[in-house]
Structures are given as C-alpha cells and as structure tokens.
Scaffold this active site. Structure first.
Site, PDB file in Angstrom:
ATOM      1  CG  ASP A 149      -4.826 -56.043 -19.162  1.00  0.00           C
ATOM      2  OD1 ASP A 149      -5.404 -55.372 -20.057  1.00  0.00           O
ATOM      3  OD2 ASP A 149      -3.649 -55.834 -18.826  1.00  0.00           O
ATOM      4  CB  ALA A 150      -9.443 -54.201 -16.992  1.00  0.00           C
TER       5      ALA A 150
END
Length: 157
Positions: free
Chosen positions: A30-31
């Site tokens: 994810d980010a």
C-alpha cells in the site's frame, strides 16, 4: 526456457513441508510500504501452485479437472514490508475424497506474519467434486510429514 534453467524457482520440499521464497515488490504494498492484505492470498496461491509443480502435478495438464479454493481462514499477525524476503511454508493437514486441507504460513526471518487454513477441492469442468485419483494422492507423499500426513489417502472419507 526449461525449469532446469532456474533451479529453486519453485521453492523446495523438505520433510513434510514445501518452502517458497517470495520477494515483496512495490506492487504488493500500500502507500505506506506495507503488504496489502489480499497479496498474502496471492503469495499462498503461488506457493500451492509451485508445490504441486514440484510434486509432478501440472495444473495445466489436468484433463477436465481443476483445483478450487473452497474455504480460506486467515490470520494477519504482523506486517511484511517492501523489499522483505518472505517464505511461504505449505503443509498438508488432511485429505478426504475430493478435498485437501492445507496449512500455510508466511514467515520473515523465522517470525510468523500470516497464517491460512485452506480447503482446496478437486472439481470437474462443471464444478462437481471429484475424488483425488490414487496416482495423484501418491504424489502428495513427500508432504505427508512425520505425523502420517493427510488422512484418507486411500480415497475414503
């Protein structure tokens, strides 16, 4: 290119266990650089497929039969991160008729990060359950382990 050109690519089979190395890439995260939860299922799928390949079972060559995941119970125990080198440990727990129970752990440096209990069924092209052929259950023997491995290998329920 042949599999012989990439020894170890499919992992290795030890006593009662298949171990598949997995590198965490940017696409898996994810980010925040933490592995996205659905990627663990993909890592486990890749490990199950390579495990079968090492046992001499080619899913692409199964005539009119397919493996399908019937059930998967997951425990997320710790985060994996970008660039981590993970190991997926796969072991056969039990087998009856058309089902096999599989335990899979995702590890990093010996620490358990993810655990899955997976029920896989063998089905025909119409999705109807089919008993494991005896020649296929015989190929599972390297993963039966010291505990006697999967039950019902004789095809009984």
């Amino acid at each position: 290119m042949t599999e012989e050109a990439w020894p170890g690519f499919a992992g290795r089979i030890g006593t009662g266990i298949h171990i598949k190395p997995i590198r965490v890439y940017f696409e898996d995260t994810d980010a925040g650089g933490v592995v996205y939860h659905a990627r663990y299922a993909a890592f486990c799928e890749r490990a199950r497929s390579d495990c079968l390949r090492l046992l001499g079972i080619r899913q692409s060559q199964l005539e009119n039969l397919n493996f399908v995941v019937r059930r998967m119970v997951c425990d997320f125990l710790g985060p994996a991160r970008l660039d981590d080198l993970l190991e997926v440990h796969t072991r056969f727990i039990g087998m009856t008729g058309a089902r096999i129970e599989i335990g899979q752990d995702v590890m990093r440096d010996g620490a358990l990060l993810f655990r899955a209990a997976v029920t896989v069924a063998l089905v025909d092209r119409e999705g109807r359950p089919k008993r494991f052929p005896k020649e296929m259950t015989a190929r599972f023997s390297p993963l039966t382990g010291a505990s006697g491995g999967p039950t019902g290998q004789d095809g009984s329920d």
